[in-house]
Design a protein around this motif. Structure first.
Motif, PDB file in Angstrom:
ATOM      1  N   GLY A  66       0.700  -1.208   0.133  1.00 28.62           N
ATOM      2  CA  GLY A  66       0.016  -0.083   0.133  1.00 28.62           C
ATOM      3  C   GLY A  66       0.979   1.276   0.092  1.00 28.62           C
ATOM      4  N   VAL A  67       2.234   1.084   0.082  1.00 28.90           N
ATOM      5  CA  VAL A  67       3.009   2.465   0.207  1.00 28.90           C
ATOM      6  C   VAL A  67       3.427   2.949  -1.230  1.00 28.90           C
ATOM      7  N   THR A  68       3.468   3.914  -1.814  1.00 29.17           N
ATOM      8  CA  THR A  68       3.916   4.377  -3.072  1.00 29.17           C
ATOM      9  C   THR A  68       4.762   5.607  -2.855  1.00 29.17           C
ATOM     10  N   VAL A  69       5.757   5.917  -3.290  1.00 26.56           N
ATOM     11  CA  VAL A  69       6.519   7.203  -3.382  1.00 26.56           C
ATOM     12  C   VAL A  69       6.331   7.758  -4.760  1.00 26.56           C
ATOM     13  N   ALA A  70       5.715   8.900  -4.507  1.00 27.92           N
ATOM     14  CA  ALA A  70       5.339   9.516  -5.798  1.00 27.92           C
ATOM     15  C   ALA A  70       6.433  10.813  -6.056  1.00 27.92           C
ATOM     16  N   LEU A  71       6.799  10.966  -7.092  1.00 25.07           N
ATOM     17  CA  LEU A  71       7.992  12.061  -7.555  1.00 25.07           C
ATOM     18  C   LEU A  71       7.342  12.847  -8.554  1.00 25.07           C
ATOM     19  N   VAL A  72       7.449  13.923  -8.395  1.00 25.20           N
ATOM     20  CA  VAL A  72       7.082  14.872  -9.318  1.00 25.20           C
ATOM     21  C   VAL A  72       7.687  14.935 -10.791  1.00 25.20           C
ATOM     22  N   SER A  73       7.248  14.927 -11.739  1.00 21.92           N
ATOM     23  CA  SER A  73       7.837  15.018 -12.840  1.00 21.92           C
ATOM     24  C   SER A  73       7.547  16.401 -13.466  1.00 21.92           C
ATOM     25  N   PRO A  74       8.690  16.729 -14.384  1.00 23.28           N
ATOM     26  CA  PRO A  74       8.528  18.162 -15.064  1.00 23.28           C
ATOM     27  C   PRO A  74       7.607  18.150 -16.078  1.00 23.28           C
ATOM     28  N   THR A  75       7.456  16.810 -16.819  1.00 23.80           N
ATOM     29  CA  THR A  75       6.622  16.748 -18.088  1.00 23.80           C
ATOM     30  C   THR A  75       6.197  15.379 -18.066  1.00 23.80           C
ATOM     31  N   ARG A  76       5.147  15.286 -19.152  1.00 24.75           N
ATOM     32  CA  ARG A  76       4.551  13.961 -19.487  1.00 24.75           C
ATOM     33  C   ARG A  76       5.654  13.141 -20.126  1.00 24.75           C
ATOM     34  N   ALA A  77       6.533  13.755 -20.871  1.00 29.92           N
ATOM     35  CA  ALA A  77       7.558  12.958 -21.584  1.00 29.92           C
ATOM     36  C   ALA A  77       8.548  12.563 -20.576  1.00 29.92           C
ATOM     37  N   ALA A  78       8.964  13.300 -19.643  1.00 36.78           N
ATOM     38  CA  ALA A  78       9.852  12.704 -18.495  1.00 36.78           C
ATOM     39  C   ALA A  78       8.935  11.452 -17.916  1.00 36.78           C
ATOM     40  N   VAL A  79       7.743  11.430 -17.525  1.00 36.39           N
ATOM     41  CA  VAL A  79       6.944  10.322 -16.911  1.00 36.39           C
ATOM     42  C   VAL A  79       7.388   9.162 -17.567  1.00 36.39           C
ATOM     43  N   ASP A  80       7.384   9.368 -19.293  1.00 32.98           N
ATOM     44  CA  ASP A  80       7.303   8.182 -20.083  1.00 32.98           C
ATOM     45  C   ASP A  80       8.750   7.585 -20.192  1.00 32.98           C
ATOM     46  N   ALA A  81       9.619   8.628 -20.063  1.00 33.11           N
ATOM     47  CA  ALA A  81      11.281   8.213 -20.063  1.00 33.11           C
ATOM     48  C   ALA A  81      11.563   7.461 -18.697  1.00 33.11           C
ATOM     49  N   PHE A  82      10.997   8.099 -17.658  1.00 33.35           N
ATOM     50  CA  PHE A  82      11.488   7.342 -16.369  1.00 33.35           C
ATOM     51  C   PHE A  82      11.014   5.827 -16.187  1.00 33.35           C
ATOM     52  N   HIS A  83       9.434   5.833 -16.821  1.00 34.09           N
ATOM     53  CA  HIS A  83       8.973   4.491 -16.924  1.00 34.09           C
ATOM     54  C   HIS A  83       9.685   3.471 -17.770  1.00 34.09           C
ATOM     55  N   ALA A  84      10.071   3.879 -19.023  1.00 37.54           N
ATOM     56  CA  ALA A  84      10.849   3.340 -19.887  1.00 37.54           C
ATOM     57  C   ALA A  84      12.327   2.790 -19.394  1.00 37.54           C
ATOM     58  N   ALA A  85      12.780   3.804 -18.855  1.00 30.63           N
ATOM     59  CA  ALA A  85      14.367   3.577 -18.200  1.00 30.63           C
ATOM     60  C   ALA A  85      14.065   2.416 -16.904  1.00 30.63           C
ATOM     61  N   ALA A  86      13.032   2.611 -16.086  1.00 30.14           N
ATOM     62  CA  ALA A  86      12.793   1.520 -15.078  1.00 30.14           C
ATOM     63  C   ALA A  86      12.856   0.254 -15.507  1.00 30.14           C
ATOM     64  N   LEU A  87      12.060   0.176 -16.730  1.00 30.48           N
ATOM     65  CA  LEU A  87      11.798  -1.167 -17.233  1.00 30.48           C
ATOM     66  C   LEU A  87      13.178  -1.694 -17.799  1.00 30.48           C
ATOM     67  N   ALA A  88      13.783  -0.919 -18.582  1.00 29.47           N
ATOM     68  CA  ALA A  88      15.148  -1.390 -19.205  1.00 29.47           C
ATOM     69  C   ALA A  88      16.223  -1.718 -18.027  1.00 29.47           C
ATOM     70  N   GLN A  89      16.058  -1.239 -16.799  1.00 28.78           N
ATOM     71  CA  GLN A  89      16.899  -1.767 -15.700  1.00 28.78           C
ATOM     72  C   GLN A  89      16.565  -2.640 -14.852  1.00 28.78           C
ATOM     73  N   GLY A  90      15.447  -3.354 -15.283  1.00 31.14           N
ATOM     74  CA  GLY A  90      14.976  -4.565 -14.686  1.00 31.14           C
ATOM     75  C   GLY A  90      13.770  -4.224 -13.674  1.00 31.14           C
ATOM     76  N   GLY A  91      13.087  -3.111 -13.727  1.00 34.43           N
ATOM     77  CA  GLY A  91      12.055  -2.885 -12.604  1.00 34.43           C
ATOM     78  C   GLY A  91      10.992  -3.344 -13.400  1.00 34.43           C
ATOM     79  N   THR A  92       9.728  -3.706 -12.551  1.00 34.97           N
ATOM     80  CA  THR A  92       8.518  -4.129 -12.993  1.00 34.97           C
ATOM     81  C   THR A  92       7.258  -3.016 -13.242  1.00 34.97           C
ATOM     82  N   ASP A  93       6.533  -3.190 -14.402  1.00 33.59           N
ATOM     83  CA  ASP A  93       5.672  -2.190 -14.441  1.00 33.59           C
ATOM     84  C   ASP A  93       4.731  -2.297 -13.648  1.00 33.59           C
ATOM     85  N   GLU A  94       3.954  -1.437 -12.821  1.00 35.78           N
ATOM     86  CA  GLU A  94       2.817  -1.329 -12.117  1.00 35.78           C
ATOM     87  C   GLU A  94       1.766  -0.574 -12.612  1.00 35.78           C
TER      88      GLU A  94
END
Length: 127
Positions: A66-94
């Motif tokens: 139930g814990v989520t750390v939400a970080l402010v992103s400057p743009t929607r494109a940065a959200v997309d890039a964060f997500h893609a980088a996380a998956l490329a580094q072995g993170g899991t899509d939630e």
């Protein structure tokens, strides 16, 4: 309101590689490192606001249900890039990048790191 937040890890070197790759998209970079901890902050901030740590009590790191750390992103494109980088580094899509029902401009992506910590990148600017 928040001074800082921490997430636990069982492998600090691996966690550091993960966060070094994903946090720059949100304007954070590694600013401090000491035994058992790595601190990230924005260039304009004099203090680290996000820490990755080995638990002080020497017990294995676990994530909170139930814990989520939400970080402010400057743009929607940065959200997309964060997500893609996380998956490329072995993170899991939630939750893939997209608008959420919280309000008309709430654009977010959700991931889990290697230790199961859940993070969100959120842009609330209309685009």
């Amino acid at each position: 309101m928040l001074l800082y937040t921490t997430v636990g890890t069982n492998d600090l070197a691996r966690a550091g590689r993960f966060y070094d790759a994903v946090l720059p998209f949100l304007g954070y970079r590694r600013q401090k490192e000491a035994p058992g901890e790595i601190g990230y902050g924005a260039d304009a901030d004099v203090r680290c606001r996000f820490w990755v740590v080995e638990p002080f009590n020497r017990e294995p790191a676990t994530f909170g249900n139930g814990v989520t750390v939400a970080l402010v992103s400057p743009t929607r494109a940065a959200v997309d890039a964060f997500h893609a980088a996380a998956l490329a580094q072995g993170g899991t899509d939630e939750g893939a990048p997209g608008l959420r029902p919280f309000h008309a401009s709430f654009y977010a992506a959700f991931i889990r790191d290697h230790d199961g910590n859940k993070l969100a990148a959120v842009c609330e600017k209309p685009e």
